[in-house]
Design a protein around this motif. Structure first.
Motif, PDB file in Angstrom:
ATOM      1  N   ARG A   1      -2.493   8.585   5.774  1.00 51.30           N
ATOM      2  CA  ARG A   1      -1.135   8.610   6.299  1.00 51.30           C
ATOM      3  C   ARG A   1      -0.243   9.540   5.440  1.00 51.30           C
ATOM      4  NH1 ARG A   1       3.104   3.397   6.514  1.00 51.30           N
ATOM      5  NH2 ARG A   1       4.661   4.347   7.861  1.00 51.30           N
TER       6      ARG A   1
ATOM      7  N   ASP B   1      14.538  10.718   8.852  1.00 53.01           N
ATOM      8  CA  ASP B   1      14.895   9.953   7.644  1.00 53.01           C
ATOM      9  C   ASP B   1      16.636  10.670   7.097  1.00 53.01           C
ATOM     10  OD1 ASP B   1      15.667   8.374   5.442  1.00 53.01           O
ATOM     11  OD2 ASP B   1      14.372   9.680   4.364  1.00 53.01           O
TER      12      ASP B   1
ATOM     13  N   HIS C   1       9.050   5.802   4.064  1.00 51.94           N
ATOM     14  CA  HIS C   1       8.250   4.667   3.851  1.00 51.94           C
ATOM     15  C   HIS C   1       7.283   4.834   2.347  1.00 51.94           C
ATOM     16  CE1 HIS C   1       5.511   7.751   5.949  1.00 51.94           C
ATOM     17  NE2 HIS C   1       4.723   6.979   5.013  1.00 51.94           N
TER      18      HIS C   1
ATOM     19  N   LEU D   1       2.659  10.866   3.190  1.00 50.11           N
ATOM     20  CA  LEU D   1       3.404  10.175   2.355  1.00 50.11           C
ATOM     21  C   LEU D   1       4.555  11.423   1.958  1.00 50.11           C
ATOM     22  CD1 LEU D   1       1.377   8.153   0.165  1.00 50.11           C
ATOM     23  CD2 LEU D   1       2.375   7.577   2.534  1.00 50.11           C
TER      24      LEU D   1
END
Length: 174
Positions: A78, A36, A103, A80
């Protein structure tokens, strides 16, 4: 390696967060998060498996010395975010830091994870003060600090490794 696990309870709109020390299962999600461009603007990029292993080694060494306690923030398995407690030269204070994967932004992950880390830092380490620093142009970080009840204290002049002026936010134990 330590087995400390922290938790941020579920909210009406979001599942619980699990904060645990980083491990090798986090390598691929860590590399993915660092693709990112926004995250890369504020952190040192992690581009390869070797970069990730070196970064994990720094986190593990930090736990071993007690100088840097870094947590991978997960929701339903997941990755984060990251939150970290860094010891300072002053025995009653420390610095906190964080980043959030693309995300997970805009969902309140960073303030919730930072709150869990903050409560743990005060309770487990007997600290009186936590400092949070960010560059003045990192508006998202400023919002996280405010949401996590870190009071803006002052502007800090630019100095390496920070190329721009910064904000110093502080939270004191109750």
């Amino acid at each position: 390696m330590t087995n400390i696990t922290l938790r941020a309870d579920a909210t009406p709109s979001a599942p619980a967060l699990i904060l645990r020390p980083w491990n090798e299962d986090d390598i691929e999600p860590l590399i993915e998060a660092h693709r990112d461009p926004v995250l890369r603007r504020w952190t040192n990029p992690i581009e390869t498996f070797d970069d990730a292993l070196k970064w994990l080694d720094v986190q593990n060494q930090g736990w071993a010395t007690g100088e840097r306690m870094s947590f991978a923030v997960h929701e339903e398995g997941r990755l984060l975010a990251n939150v970290v407690l860094k010891r300072t030269d002053h025995p009653e204070s420390a610095e906190v830091g964080y980043w959030t994967a693309a995300h997970a932004r805009g969902r309140g992950v960073a303030p919730r994870a930072l709150e869990a880390l903050t409560v743990w830092a005060f309770e487990a380490h007997g600290l009186a003060r936590l400092e949070l620093l960010h560059q003045v142009d990192n508006l998202a970080s400023c919002r996280v600090a405010e949401k996590a009840r870190y009071e803006f204290l002052r502007v800090l002049p630019a100095q390496p490794p920070y190329p721009r002026d910064g904000h110093l936010h502080v939270r004191r134990s109750a």
